[in-house]
Design a protein around this motif. Structure first.
Motif, mmCIF file in Angstrom:
data_model
loop_
_atom_site.group_PDB
_atom_site.id
_atom_site.type_symbol
_atom_site.label_atom_id
_atom_site.label_comp_id
_atom_site.label_asym_id
_atom_site.label_seq_id
_atom_site.Cartn_x
_atom_site.Cartn_y
_atom_site.Cartn_z
ATOM 1 N N LEU A 8 0.826 -1.210 0.000
ATOM 2 C CA LEU A 8 0.000 0.000 0.000
ATOM 3 C C LEU A 8 0.863 1.264 0.000
ATOM 4 O O LEU A 8 0.547 2.235 -0.694
ATOM 5 C CB LEU A 8 -0.943 -0.011 1.201
ATOM 6 N N ASN A 9 1.958 1.261 0.740
ATOM 7 C CA ASN A 9 2.874 2.409 0.722
ATOM 8 C C ASN A 9 3.472 2.610 -0.662
ATOM 9 O O ASN A 9 3.662 3.743 -1.105
ATOM 10 C CB ASN A 9 3.974 2.250 1.763
ATOM 11 N N GLN A 10 3.758 1.518 -1.352
ATOM 12 C CA GLN A 10 4.306 1.623 -2.704
ATOM 13 C C GLN A 10 3.293 2.259 -3.646
ATOM 14 O O GLN A 10 3.649 3.058 -4.508
ATOM 15 C CB GLN A 10 4.730 0.227 -3.188
ATOM 16 N N LEU A 11 2.004 1.948 -3.477
ATOM 17 C CA LEU A 11 0.965 2.569 -4.303
ATOM 18 C C LEU A 11 0.895 4.068 -4.052
ATOM 19 O O LEU A 11 0.538 4.836 -4.958
ATOM 20 C CB LEU A 11 -0.401 1.938 -4.031
ATOM 21 N N LEU A 12 1.234 4.493 -2.840
ATOM 22 C CA LEU A 12 1.237 5.918 -2.519
ATOM 23 C C LEU A 12 2.449 6.643 -3.092
ATOM 24 O O LEU A 12 2.367 7.811 -3.452
ATOM 25 C CB LEU A 12 1.229 6.123 -0.998
#
Length: 97
Positions: free
Chosen positions: A16-20
């Motif tokens: 999820l952090n990578q998507l951000l």
């Protein structure tokens, strides 16, 4: 708690952090299948498009970032996510892509 749960939880947070941080359009099938119901819920009223070169359904990166932000910092998941069957290795690979 199964030893896999902390690993799966960390992998989910990394994904999820990578998507951000890497805001790019992605194909629907690139999202881990276990997260599809949650993404479908979030995407109500949002626009997707078909990649003319591949014919794949694509999700705008800004929508994915909004979804990830909602999961990490907002209301969270609309329903609990069973982390035991979550493919931690698959999430870790997706976070690196």
């Amino acid at each position: 708690m199964s030893p896999q749960v902390p690993i799966a939880y960390q992998a989910l947070r990394e994904y999820l952090n990578q998507l951000l941080t890497v805001v790019q359009d992605r194909a629907w099938e690139e999202v881990p299948a276990l997260l599809h119901p949650h993404l479908t819920h979030f995407m109500r009223g949002q626009t997707v498009y078909e990649d003319p070169a591949t014919g794949r359904t694509m999700i705008y990166g800004r929508d994915l970032a909004g979804w990830a932000s909602e999961l990490l910092y907002g209301a969270g998941l609309p329903q609990p996510l069973p982390l035991t069957p979550l493919d931690a290795a698959g999430l870790q690979a997706a976070a690196r892509s």
